[in-house]
Design a protein around this motif. Structure first.
Motif, mmCIF file in Angstrom:
data_model
loop_
_atom_site.group_PDB
_atom_site.id
_atom_site.type_symbol
_atom_site.label_atom_id
_atom_site.label_comp_id
_atom_site.label_asym_id
_atom_site.label_seq_id
_atom_site.Cartn_x
_atom_site.Cartn_y
_atom_site.Cartn_z
ATOM 1 N N ARG A 43 -16.009 -2.232 14.180
ATOM 2 C CA ARG A 43 -16.239 -3.646 13.932
ATOM 3 C C ARG A 43 -14.984 -4.401 14.372
ATOM 4 O O ARG A 43 -13.927 -4.268 13.769
ATOM 5 C CB ARG A 43 -16.513 -3.877 12.443
ATOM 6 N N ILE A 44 -15.075 -5.142 15.478
ATOM 7 C CA ILE A 44 -13.930 -5.863 16.021
ATOM 8 C C ILE A 44 -13.625 -7.088 15.156
ATOM 9 O O ILE A 44 -14.514 -7.886 14.862
ATOM 10 C CB ILE A 44 -14.189 -6.283 17.480
ATOM 11 N N GLY A 75 -8.624 -4.894 21.622
ATOM 12 C CA GLY A 75 -8.952 -5.568 20.372
ATOM 13 C C GLY A 75 -8.505 -4.723 19.192
ATOM 14 O O GLY A 75 -7.833 -3.698 19.355
ATOM 15 N N ALA A 76 -8.880 -5.157 18.012
ATOM 16 C CA ALA A 76 -8.535 -4.415 16.802
ATOM 17 C C ALA A 76 -9.604 -4.663 15.758
ATOM 18 O O ALA A 76 -10.232 -5.724 15.724
ATOM 19 C CB ALA A 76 -7.167 -4.849 16.272
ATOM 20 N N GLY A 77 -9.813 -3.673 14.903
ATOM 21 C CA GLY A 77 -10.833 -3.819 13.881
ATOM 22 C C GLY A 77 -10.889 -2.619 12.965
ATOM 23 O O GLY A 77 -9.917 -1.869 12.824
ATOM 24 N N GLU A 78 -12.052 -2.420 12.352
ATOM 25 C CA GLU A 78 -12.250 -1.357 11.377
ATOM 26 C C GLU A 78 -13.311 -0.379 11.878
ATOM 27 O O GLU A 78 -14.326 -0.783 12.438
ATOM 28 C CB GLU A 78 -12.707 -1.948 10.050
ATOM 29 N N ALA A 90 -14.623 5.864 8.263
ATOM 30 C CA ALA A 90 -15.011 4.477 8.044
ATOM 31 C C ALA A 90 -13.942 3.740 7.236
ATOM 32 O O ALA A 90 -13.421 4.266 6.253
ATOM 33 C CB ALA A 90 -16.352 4.412 7.321
ATOM 34 N N GLY A 91 -13.614 2.533 7.704
ATOM 35 C CA GLY A 91 -12.608 1.720 7.040
ATOM 36 C C GLY A 91 -11.232 1.798 7.649
ATOM 37 O O GLY A 91 -10.380 0.952 7.350
ATOM 38 N N ASN A 92 -10.969 2.821 8.486
ATOM 39 C CA ASN A 92 -9.668 2.893 9.153
ATOM 40 C C ASN A 92 -9.423 1.658 10.010
ATOM 41 O O ASN A 92 -10.331 1.187 10.709
ATOM 42 C CB ASN A 92 -9.581 4.123 10.058
ATOM 43 N N ARG A 93 -8.205 1.128 9.968
ATOM 44 C CA ARG A 93 -7.806 -0.003 10.800
ATOM 45 C C ARG A 93 -7.258 0.542 12.113
ATOM 46 O O ARG A 93 -6.314 1.344 12.113
ATOM 47 C CB ARG A 93 -6.756 -0.857 10.084
ATOM 48 N N VAL A 94 -7.841 0.120 13.229
ATOM 49 C CA VAL A 94 -7.466 0.686 14.522
ATOM 50 C C VAL A 94 -7.288 -0.402 15.579
ATOM 51 O O VAL A 94 -7.905 -1.465 15.512
ATOM 52 C CB VAL A 94 -8.525 1.698 15.029
ATOM 53 N N ALA A 95 -6.442 -0.106 16.540
ATOM 54 C CA ALA A 95 -6.385 -0.869 17.780
ATOM 55 C C ALA A 95 -7.295 -0.164 18.780
ATOM 56 O O ALA A 95 -7.390 1.068 18.792
ATOM 57 C CB ALA A 95 -4.964 -0.937 18.306
#
Length: 330
Positions: A43-44, A75-78, A90-95
C-alpha cells in the motif's frame, strides 16, 4: 477515497496514467493489483517524482514506455501481503524501487522492497532511494571521493544535487554548489556547501571554479555548457561524474584534456545497478539508512503535494524551480 489499511485489499484504487506521450498524467479509478505468489503487495503512502518521469512521458528516456502506462519510479508504504521467506510481513514499512509507484497499491518483486528506519517518514523514504543512492554510489564507488578534496555539484538545489552536497560534505570534501537564485543557494549552503555560485549571475563558470582553487570531482546533473565548463576546471587526476542532463543535452567534453590531465569520466545510472551489481545498490541503500538513523544526513523538505495535484507536480518539476524532491502523498 477512504484510507486503505495495510491489511485491506480494495477492489478499485487510484492510479495515475500517461495516456499519450507529451501529456501530463491523469488519475483513473482502476481495479487493484493482485500479487502472485512471488510478489509483495504494498500500500503506497507516498511517491516521489523524478526528472526521468518527465523524460519518459515525453518519449525521451533511455527506458521507453508505451502509453497508457503508470508513471513513478520509487515510493514508500506498508506491506499488505508478502511471500514466505522474504523476511517481510504485513505492516512492515518499506521503500519501494519499481515502476508505476503513482498508484495506491503495487505488486512488486521482494528485492525491490527495503525496510526503512522507524525514524524515517514515508515522505522522506519515498524520495530517498534514487537521489541519495545515485550520489552515494557516484561519490563513493565511482569517484572514490576523499576527505579534503574539492567537489563541485552542478544543479545543486535539485532533488539529486542536494544529496550530493550533503553526502560530499559528510565524506569530508570541500563542496562548491552551483544553482540558480539566492534562495536556492541558501538551501545549498544549509546542506553543507562551503562555497556557492549563482548560475544566473555567472558568465564564466570555468573561471569562477578556478578562482576557487579548481576542483577534484565534478558531479554533473545538468550537462550542456555548464558541464563542459566544470570539466575544464578539473585538476589533473580529476573525476567527472555524468549524472544527468537537466540542461537539455549532454556536455561536449574535450577528451584531449582527459588524456593530458589523466581525468576519469564515469557515468552513473543508478537504476542500471539493479542488474549490474544489485548487491552494491542494496548495500549502498542500507548504509544510507544507517547514516540517516544516526543523523549524519537529513533530507531537505521539498514540495509535498496530495496525489490529486500530480499535474501541478509535473509542472513544478518541469519549471526547474523546485527545491529538493517533489513528493505526492497517497
Amino acid at each position: 477515497m477512504p484510507i486503505i489499511s495495510a491489511t485491506e485489499h480494495p477492489q478499485q484504487i487510484r492510479i495515475a496514467r500517461i495516456e499519450a506521450l507529451g501529456q501530463d498524467p491523469v488519475i483513473r479509478h482502476l481495479p487493484a493489483p493482485t500479487a502472485n505468489t512471488e510478489e509483495v503487495l504494498v500500500r503506497i503512502r507516498a511517491s516521489a517524482l523524478n526528472f526521468a518521469d518527465l523524460l519518459k512521458a515525453q518519449g525521451r528516456y533511455q527506458e521507453a514506455a508505451d502509453p497508457p502506462y503508470t508513471p513513478g519510479l520509487e515510493g514508500a508504504g506498508e506491506v499488505v501481503r508478502a511471500p514466505a521467506g522474504t523476511g517481510l510481513v504485513a505492516g512492515n514499512r518499506v521503500a519501494v524501487y519499481a515502476p508505476a509507484t503513482f498508484s495506491d497499491m503495487v505488486a512488486v518483486p521482494p528485492d525491490t522492497c527495503l525496510p526503512i528506519p522507524d525514524s524515517m517518514s514515508f515522505e522522506q523514504a519515498a524520495g530517498f532511494q534514487i537521489a541519495y543512492g545515485t550520489s552515494h554510489l557516484a561519490l563513493r564507488l565511482r569517484a572514490a571521493l576523499q576527505p579534503g578534496e574539492t567537489l563541485v555539484v552542478l544543479g545543486a538545489a535539485g532533488g539529486v544535487g542536494l544529496t550530493a552536497v550533503e553526502i560530499g560534505h559528510a565524506m569530508g570534501a570541500r563542496v562548491i554548489g552551483v544553482a540558480r537564485g539566492p534562495e536556492r543557494l541558501e538551501v545549498v549552503r544549509a546542506a553543507g556547501a562551503q562555497a556557492v555560485i549563482d548560475s544566473a549571475e555567472c558568465d564564466d563558470l570555468k573561471a569562477a571554479l578556478r578562482d576557487l582553487g579548481g576542483v577534484d570531482v565534478v558531479y554533473d546533473a545538468v550537462g550542456d555548457s555548464a558541464g563542459e565548463a566544470a570539466f575544464r576546471a578539473l585538476r589533473p587526476g580529476g573525476r567527472f561524474l555524468v549524472i544527468g542532463f537537466a540542461g537539455g543535452k549532454p556536455p561536449v567534453l574535450p577528451l584531449n584534456h582527459a588524456l593530458v590531465k589523466n581525468i576519469a569520466i564515469h557515468g552513473l545510472y543508478w537504476g542500471g545497478y539493479a542488474k549490474l551489481d544489485p548487491q552494491a545498490l542494496r548495500g549502498s541503500l542500507q548504509e544510507l539508512f544507517v547514516m540517516f538513523d544516526a543523523g549524519r544526513i537529513s533530507p531537505v523538505n521539498g514540495q509535498v503535494l496530495p496525489f490529486e495535484q500530480i499535474q501541478q507536480a509535473f509542472q513544478l518539476l518541469r519549471s526547474r524551480k523546485s527545491v529538493g524532491k517533489i513528493v505526492l502523498t497517497m
